[in-house]
Design a protein around this motif. Structure first.
Motif, PDB file in Angstrom:
ATOM      1  N   PRO A  24       0.880  -1.301   0.060  1.00 39.14           N
ATOM      2  CA  PRO A  24       0.144   0.156  -0.131  1.00 39.14           C
ATOM      3  C   PRO A  24       0.917   1.202  -0.149  1.00 39.14           C
ATOM      4  O   PRO A  24       1.970   1.406   0.535  1.00 39.14           O
ATOM      5  CB  PRO A  24      -0.863   0.048   1.330  1.00 39.14           C
ATOM      6  N   TYR A  26      -0.384   3.773   1.606  1.00 37.55           N
ATOM      7  CA  TYR A  26      -0.716   4.353   3.099  1.00 37.55           C
ATOM      8  C   TYR A  26      -1.277   5.579   3.048  1.00 37.55           C
ATOM      9  O   TYR A  26      -0.732   6.636   4.004  1.00 37.55           O
ATOM     10  CB  TYR A  26       0.441   3.953   4.172  1.00 37.55           C
ATOM     11  N   THR A  27      -2.095   5.994   2.180  1.00 39.02           N
ATOM     12  CA  THR A  27      -2.845   7.298   2.338  1.00 39.02           C
ATOM     13  C   THR A  27      -3.759   7.307   3.216  1.00 39.02           C
ATOM     14  O   THR A  27      -4.479   8.045   3.891  1.00 39.02           O
ATOM     15  CB  THR A  27      -3.321   7.836   0.921  1.00 39.02           C
ATOM     16  N   SER A  28      -4.256   5.730   3.579  1.00 40.20           N
ATOM     17  CA  SER A  28      -4.908   5.575   5.017  1.00 40.20           C
ATOM     18  C   SER A  28      -4.386   4.293   5.429  1.00 40.20           C
ATOM     19  O   SER A  28      -3.691   3.480   4.856  1.00 40.20           O
ATOM     20  CB  SER A  28      -6.345   5.385   4.692  1.00 40.20           C
ATOM     21  N   TYR A  29      -4.658   4.111   6.996  1.00 37.63           N
ATOM     22  CA  TYR A  29      -4.673   2.679   7.618  1.00 37.63           C
ATOM     23  C   TYR A  29      -5.938   2.600   8.444  1.00 37.63           C
ATOM     24  O   TYR A  29      -6.090   3.640   9.081  1.00 37.63           O
ATOM     25  CB  TYR A  29      -3.402   2.579   8.255  1.00 37.63           C
ATOM     26  N   THR A  31      -6.412   0.341   4.728  1.00 38.76           N
ATOM     27  CA  THR A  31      -6.465   0.710   3.532  1.00 38.76           C
ATOM     28  C   THR A  31      -7.702   0.684   2.969  1.00 38.76           C
ATOM     29  O   THR A  31      -8.531  -0.045   3.232  1.00 38.76           O
ATOM     30  CB  THR A  31      -5.402   0.125   2.593  1.00 38.76           C
ATOM     31  N   ARG A 442       7.489   2.513   2.479  1.00 42.84           N
ATOM     32  CA  ARG A 442       6.398   1.471   2.385  1.00 42.84           C
ATOM     33  C   ARG A 442       6.605   0.175   2.955  1.00 42.84           C
ATOM     34  O   ARG A 442       5.820  -0.226   3.639  1.00 42.84           O
ATOM     35  CB  ARG A 442       5.753   1.294   1.224  1.00 42.84           C
ATOM     36  N   ASP A 449       1.554  -3.263   9.480  1.00 38.98           N
ATOM     37  CA  ASP A 449       0.162  -3.489   8.906  1.00 38.98           C
ATOM     38  C   ASP A 449      -0.372  -5.094   9.260  1.00 38.98           C
ATOM     39  O   ASP A 449       0.122  -6.154   8.638  1.00 38.98           O
ATOM     40  CB  ASP A 449       0.265  -3.474   7.369  1.00 38.98           C
ATOM     41  N   PHE A 464      -2.097  -3.894  -5.069  1.00 37.17           N
ATOM     42  CA  PHE A 464      -1.155  -2.742  -4.561  1.00 37.17           C
ATOM     43  C   PHE A 464      -0.134  -2.657  -5.904  1.00 37.17           C
ATOM     44  O   PHE A 464       0.137  -3.704  -6.318  1.00 37.17           O
ATOM     45  CB  PHE A 464      -0.561  -2.744  -3.342  1.00 37.17           C
TER      46      PHE A 464
END
Length: 468
Positions: A24, A26-29, A31, A442, A449, A464
């Motif tokens: 990912p 990782y613009t979010s977690y 995802t 990443r 994660d 991804f």
């Protein structure tokens, strides 16, 4: 002695190959892979109302999906049309959504960040841009020009020097230009023709009209690219002197994105050439005085992004790296994503069903996820690594009331191998990412994660992009 900000990445072929895995951004977690339809418009409504108790500032996003031509590399949610009459009804429905959301939110909460993305926001006519601007200003309370960051994505082919002046008058103070590559052969291969000369005029208009910050996007790994021809593009970009530069890795996923089927595998640069392009780009940008923020972003030393990273305040959300943290993000338009409290949610991706939901008097939220306590802790860890290139387990423990060393005992063991490879250096309380690790950040985050093993096990197709 050079600081980590000034050091170039270390390009070790065996190391790159070892860590060239899918992962990912990782613009979010968690995802977006973890979003489910169990999270619906009713839950979004309840959480939006609950968010008022925090009185957090607001970050707003609007998705303008229209483009008049297709760029074959693009992975965005878009509608390709030359028919300008489609945009007016779309704005009607965005206003319905905006009015509904605004009714849930305390009127005195301040908007400190705004971003128009797409698609091509400048597909809208000047009159429609003004209409959308006035809608935002009618329903929300905006910070001043000096307090907030108000940005719009620009396709240089769709604007003039006058329209750039108009955007400044509308209240935008940051421009993001999509460039990708100036080489004509590459442009033809990806169906995006734009000359350096015309792009230069538009960027200069941005500075002339007093925009606070200008950023440009490049892509490496496109068909027919090589070190020699991409270096010419990088030199031209350095000459244009934007405040921020993003150099994205082209992820070739034609099974997911139909337009990419027009790009032939045989025309793509080899993995070795692609890596050489990236090495050249990073070296030239750092030599030109840019700070390597990490992953694929660069900024001038006096830019807010570089300054915030220096003091540990940089943040990351669905709009990428951000200088505004602790905001609730509300997204408008089809496919847009919101981040409200400890939740993420997404609107319907299909225009017709997006309209139908709003006609039925409900918000167009169709999926999302609420974060568990473990998710919140890991999100903080991953954000700290992605943004500020370090982690202090004691600080994490103090913030969440846990013994972080015990909580992440398994992850700490995995970090030893990354340290041995030179991606990070272990400290008494945590670790600091080293220059090679900024490129592979990443991979470091993937250690923390909890969902990734399940995703890798259950997903047959590529989910991804590769980390590098």
């Amino acid at each position: 002695m050079k600081s980590p900000h000034e050091s170039t990445a270390v390009f070790d072929q065996s190391l790159i190959e070892k860590y060239s895995v899918q992962g990912p951004r990782y613009t979010s977690y968690p995802t977006a892979v973890e979003f489910t339809e169990a999270f619906d418009h009713q839950r979004f409504t309840a959480l939006a109302i609950e968010s008022n108790a925090s009185q957090r500032d607001l970050s707003l996003y609007v998705h303008v999906p229209f483009c008049d031509t297709i760029c074959y590399f693009c992975a965005c949610n878009k509608i390709i049309t030359k028919n300008k009459t489609h945009s007016a009804p779309y704005l009607d429905y965005v206003e319905k959504e905006m009015q509904h959301v605004a009714s849930l939110i305390d009127a005195d909460r301040k908007v400190v960040q705004l971003h128009w993305g797409g698609g091509t926001p400048t597909f809208l006519t000047t009159e429609e841009q003004w209409r959308l601007t006035n809608m935002f200003r009618q329903y929300f309370n905006f910070a001043t020009d000096d307090e907030g960051e108000f940005s719009i994505e620009i396709d240089p082919r769709t604007v003039t020097e006058q329209s750039i002046a108009d955007l400044r008058e509308m209240g935008f103070n940051r421009l993001s230009f999509g460039i990708q590559d100036f080489d004509p052969k590459v442009q033809i291969a990806v169906n995006r023709i734009q000359s350096y000369e015309s792009t230069k005029l538009i960027i200069e208009a941005g500075y002339t009209n007093g925009f606070h910050s200008i950023s440009v996007d490049l892509i490496y790994g496109l068909p027919f690219q090589n070190v020699k021809n991409f270096e010419k593009t990088v030199d031209k970009i350095i000459g244009l002197s934007p405040d921020r530069i993003a150099v994205f890795n082209y992820a070739h996923l034609p099974h997911l994105f139909k337009g990419q089927k027009q790009i032939l595998d045989k025309n793509l640069p080899s993995p070795a050439e692609k890596l050489a392009i990236l090495e050249m780009t990073i070296t030239k940008l750092i030599d030109a005085g840019y700070v390597f923020i990490g992953l694929d972003h660069f900024a001038k030393p006096d830019d807010a992004m570089a300054l915030d990273q220096k003091v540990g305040r940089l943040y990351r959300n669905f709009q990428g790296y951000s200088t505004f943290s602790e905001c609730d993000l509300f997204g408008f338009g089809m496919s847009s994503i919101s981040m409200v409290g400890n939740s993420y949610s997404q609107n319907d991706k299909n225009k017709d069903s997006y309209y139908e939901r709003l006609d039925a008097g409900q918000l167009p939220t169709v999926r999302g996820v609420e974060l568990s306590t473990d998710d919140v802790i890991r999100r903080k860890v991953i954000t700290e690594i992605m943004c500020n290139m370090r982690l202090d387990f004691d600080a994490i423990g103090a913030q969440f009331g846990i013994d972080a060393n015990q909580y992440f005992a398994q992850e700490k063991q995995a970090l030893i191998a990354l340290a041995a490879d030179g991606l990070l250096t272990l400290t008494e309380h945590g670790f600091v990412v080293l220059p090679p690790g900024r490129l592979l950040v990443r991979n470091i985050c993937m250690v923390f994660d909890a969902y990734l093993p399940k995703t890798q096990e259950n997903t047959q197709e590529k989910t991804f992009s590769k980390a590098i």
